[in-house]
Design a protein around this motif. Structure first.
Motif, PDB file in Angstrom:
ATOM      1  N   ALA A 227      15.335 -12.794 -10.761  1.00 23.81           N
ATOM      2  CA  ALA A 227      15.159 -11.303 -10.878  1.00 23.81           C
ATOM      3  C   ALA A 227      14.788 -10.679  -9.337  1.00 23.81           C
ATOM      4  O   ALA A 227      14.615 -11.535  -8.577  1.00 23.81           O
ATOM      5  CB  ALA A 227      13.671 -10.876 -11.876  1.00 23.81           C
ATOM      6  N   LEU A 228      14.948  -9.434  -9.291  1.00 24.34           N
ATOM      7  CA  LEU A 228      14.960  -8.789  -8.123  1.00 24.34           C
ATOM      8  C   LEU A 228      13.714  -7.517  -8.445  1.00 24.34           C
ATOM      9  O   LEU A 228      14.212  -6.680  -9.327  1.00 24.34           O
ATOM     10  CB  LEU A 228      16.245  -8.102  -7.521  1.00 24.34           C
ATOM     11  CG  LEU A 228      16.021  -7.424  -6.116  1.00 24.34           C
ATOM     12  CD1 LEU A 228      15.360  -8.106  -5.227  1.00 24.34           C
ATOM     13  CD2 LEU A 228      17.331  -6.555  -5.944  1.00 24.34           C
ATOM     14  N   ALA A 229      12.864  -7.796  -7.703  1.00 25.09           N
ATOM     15  CA  ALA A 229      11.550  -6.615  -8.090  1.00 25.09           C
ATOM     16  C   ALA A 229      12.097  -5.551  -7.517  1.00 25.09           C
ATOM     17  O   ALA A 229      12.894  -5.275  -6.434  1.00 25.09           O
ATOM     18  CB  ALA A 229      10.297  -7.207  -7.106  1.00 25.09           C
ATOM     19  N   CYS A 230      11.771  -4.225  -8.074  1.00 23.93           N
ATOM     20  CA  CYS A 230      11.900  -2.786  -7.776  1.00 23.93           C
ATOM     21  C   CYS A 230      11.206  -2.453  -6.504  1.00 23.93           C
ATOM     22  O   CYS A 230       9.928  -2.278  -6.846  1.00 23.93           O
ATOM     23  CB  CYS A 230      12.143  -2.093  -8.935  1.00 23.93           C
ATOM     24  SG  CYS A 230      13.150  -2.182 -10.367  1.00 23.93           S
ATOM     25  N   SER A 231      11.614  -2.421  -5.454  1.00 22.35           N
ATOM     26  CA  SER A 231      10.773  -2.005  -4.167  1.00 22.35           C
ATOM     27  C   SER A 231      11.096  -0.282  -4.186  1.00 22.35           C
ATOM     28  O   SER A 231      10.043   0.226  -3.189  1.00 22.35           O
ATOM     29  CB  SER A 231      11.242  -2.621  -3.153  1.00 22.35           C
ATOM     30  OG  SER A 231      12.507  -2.419  -2.775  1.00 22.35           O
ATOM     31  N   GLU A 232      11.890   0.082  -5.076  1.00 21.16           N
ATOM     32  CA  GLU A 232      11.718   1.887  -4.927  1.00 21.16           C
ATOM     33  C   GLU A 232      12.271   2.140  -6.233  1.00 21.16           C
ATOM     34  O   GLU A 232      12.687   1.514  -7.090  1.00 21.16           O
ATOM     35  CB  GLU A 232      12.762   2.081  -3.950  1.00 21.16           C
ATOM     36  CG  GLU A 232      14.092   1.660  -4.033  1.00 21.16           C
ATOM     37  CD  GLU A 232      15.122   2.031  -2.856  1.00 21.16           C
ATOM     38  OE1 GLU A 232      16.292   1.894  -3.083  1.00 21.16           O
ATOM     39  OE2 GLU A 232      14.583   2.288  -1.758  1.00 21.16           O
ATOM     40  N   GLU A 233      12.165   3.564  -6.449  1.00 25.15           N
ATOM     41  CA  GLU A 233      12.617   4.049  -7.624  1.00 25.15           C
ATOM     42  C   GLU A 233      14.061   4.039  -7.817  1.00 25.15           C
ATOM     43  O   GLU A 233      14.814   4.608  -6.986  1.00 25.15           O
ATOM     44  CB  GLU A 233      12.033   5.601  -7.975  1.00 25.15           C
ATOM     45  CG  GLU A 233      12.531   6.293  -9.264  1.00 25.15           C
ATOM     46  CD  GLU A 233      11.742   7.643  -9.308  1.00 25.15           C
ATOM     47  OE1 GLU A 233      11.872   8.375 -10.524  1.00 25.15           O
ATOM     48  OE2 GLU A 233      11.757   8.294  -8.231  1.00 25.15           O
ATOM     49  N   LEU A 234      14.532   3.348  -8.587  1.00 22.27           N
ATOM     50  CA  LEU A 234      16.034   3.444  -8.871  1.00 22.27           C
ATOM     51  C   LEU A 234      16.801   4.443  -9.734  1.00 22.27           C
ATOM     52  O   LEU A 234      17.886   4.871  -9.288  1.00 22.27           O
ATOM     53  CB  LEU A 234      16.529   1.938  -9.363  1.00 22.27           C
ATOM     54  CG  LEU A 234      16.047   0.666  -8.718  1.00 22.27           C
ATOM     55  CD1 LEU A 234      16.531  -0.596  -9.536  1.00 22.27           C
ATOM     56  CD2 LEU A 234      16.514   0.671  -7.338  1.00 22.27           C
ATOM     57  N   SER A 235      16.030   4.887 -10.512  1.00 22.24           N
ATOM     58  CA  SER A 235      16.480   5.980 -11.521  1.00 22.24           C
ATOM     59  C   SER A 235      15.368   6.718 -11.975  1.00 22.24           C
ATOM     60  O   SER A 235      14.396   6.214 -12.345  1.00 22.24           O
ATOM     61  CB  SER A 235      17.220   5.448 -12.494  1.00 22.24           C
ATOM     62  OG  SER A 235      17.490   6.471 -13.598  1.00 22.24           O
ATOM     63  N   PRO A 236      15.543   8.124 -12.004  1.00 20.36           N
ATOM     64  CA  PRO A 236      14.519   9.025 -12.470  1.00 20.36           C
ATOM     65  C   PRO A 236      14.302   8.924 -14.172  1.00 20.36           C
ATOM     66  O   PRO A 236      13.302   9.327 -14.984  1.00 20.36           O
ATOM     67  CB  PRO A 236      14.836  10.412 -12.208  1.00 20.36           C
ATOM     68  CG  PRO A 236      16.329  10.448 -11.972  1.00 20.36           C
ATOM     69  CD  PRO A 236      16.525   8.950 -11.300  1.00 20.36           C
ATOM     70  N   ALA A 237      15.375   8.079 -14.426  1.00 17.35           N
ATOM     71  CA  ALA A 237      15.306   7.791 -16.217  1.00 17.35           C
ATOM     72  C   ALA A 237      14.565   6.603 -16.629  1.00 17.35           C
ATOM     73  O   ALA A 237      14.441   6.421 -17.681  1.00 17.35           O
ATOM     74  CB  ALA A 237      16.881   7.731 -16.605  1.00 17.35           C
ATOM     75  N   CYS A 238      13.982   5.667 -15.547  1.00 14.98           N
ATOM     76  CA  CYS A 238      13.255   4.484 -15.854  1.00 14.98           C
ATOM     77  C   CYS A 238      12.026   4.877 -16.452  1.00 14.98           C
ATOM     78  O   CYS A 238      11.195   5.605 -15.765  1.00 14.98           O
ATOM     79  CB  CYS A 238      13.385   3.711 -14.535  1.00 14.98           C
ATOM     80  SG  CYS A 238      12.019   2.263 -14.551  1.00 14.98           S
ATOM     81  N   TYR A 239      11.543   4.134 -17.595  1.00 17.60           N
ATOM     82  CA  TYR A 239      10.383   4.709 -18.154  1.00 17.60           C
ATOM     83  C   TYR A 239       9.818   3.053 -18.500  1.00 17.60           C
ATOM     84  O   TYR A 239       8.887   2.956 -19.435  1.00 17.60           O
ATOM     85  CB  TYR A 239      10.154   5.378 -19.342  1.00 17.60           C
ATOM     86  CG  TYR A 239      11.251   5.235 -20.327  1.00 17.60           C
ATOM     87  CD1 TYR A 239      10.810   4.493 -21.241  1.00 17.60           C
ATOM     88  CD2 TYR A 239      12.461   5.664 -20.159  1.00 17.60           C
ATOM     89  CE1 TYR A 239      11.774   4.246 -22.332  1.00 17.60           C
ATOM     90  CE2 TYR A 239      13.506   5.550 -21.273  1.00 17.60           C
ATOM     91  CZ  TYR A 239      13.108   4.889 -22.262  1.00 17.60           C
ATOM     92  OH  TYR A 239      14.025   4.474 -23.285  1.00 17.60           O
TER      93      TYR A 239
END
Length: 257
Positions: free
Chosen positions: A40-52
């Motif tokens: 896995a690759l941790a999300c270090s920034e907001e990738l999509s405003p659709a993510c919840y």
């Protein structure tokens, strides 16, 4: 599988409950799952405003369901390369690190890997399964499903949808049957040989999709069958996504029939 995000890593855990259950083990899935290493690759920034994802209990930097997770620790000296920290989450991950130990070097961040608030879209999901049971016959389903196109894009993009069909036919003089992905949103998915269809209308199919993800699955396996990846929100042509349905369901007054 390299670079898997936490929402998709979580989906493997949910599918394991279906295909590697106590009463049934799907041999093909089990064989492939046993041979797969998930990085896995941790999300270090907001990738999509659709993510919840956090609304669905997923830690975007946790990698739950993966064997290893990579954290971006910043630029190396000289500023030309990223330093990626590798964290093992399973025995399989440990085995991989031990086998390829010479490919890594030790990095000790002063205060560990910092957590970042990368998922900005948050909404309440508490009590949604119980509420769905109460409003099975509510007119809300007719209201929401009116604009559904029954295109199935939500089911084909969703990491936890697993409906399939087993067609049979004749190829080069030989009979064959094979499994392929299918969608519960299609009219013929529940069509029986005698012509009867227990879910003949779009409203019933739409309701079943969300009842399954948010009610039936949690009742059977203890978890919502949604990882908050946001694909349905981002790609549904008429914006009928899980976040909308959850919010509308929770707005219905308790006891409504």
């Amino acid at each position: 599988l390299f670079g898997v995000r936490s929402c998709d890593a979580r989906s493997f855990m949910l599918m394991d409950k279906v295909f590697l259950g106590d009463q049934f083990v799907e041999a093909g899935y089990a064989a492939r799952r046993d041979k797969t290493l998930i990085v896995a690759l941790a999300c270090s920034e907001e990738l999509s405003p659709a993510c919840y994802c956090t609304s669905m209990g997923v830690d975007p930097q946790g990698g739950q369901g993966a064997d290893l997770i990579l954290h971006q620790l910043g630029l190396a000296e000289g500023g030309e390369k990223d330093i990626l920290g590798v964290e093992s989450l399973t025995p399989g991950g440990n085995n991989f690190l031990n086998e390829y130990r010479d490919e890594f070097f030790d990095v000790y961040p002063d205060e560990g890997v910092p957590k970042k608030d990368v998922c900005k879209f948050v909404f309440e999901t508490q009590g949604v399964a119980g509420k769905l049971r109460q409003i099975f016959e509510h007119p809300l389903w007719e209201e929401l499903s009116r604009r559904c196109l029954s295109c199935g894009i939500c089911t084909y993009l969703c990491p936890t949808c697993h409906c399939f069909d087993i067609p049979e036919g004749k190829t080069y003089g030989k009979g064959e049957s094979f499994r392929c992905w299918d969608s519960c949103m299609f009219p013929d998915f529940t069509l029986m040989a005698g012509g009867y269809n227990p879910r003949p209308t779009r409203t019933e199919r739409f309701r079943n999709r969300f009842m399954h993800k948010l009610c039936f699955f949690p009742e059977r396996y203890g978890e919502l069958a949604c990882t908050g990846c946001g694909r349905c929100l981002e790609h549904c042509p008429v914006h009928l996504d899980s976040s909308l349905v959850v919010s509308k369901v929770l707005e219905v007054e308790t006891g409504a029939k």
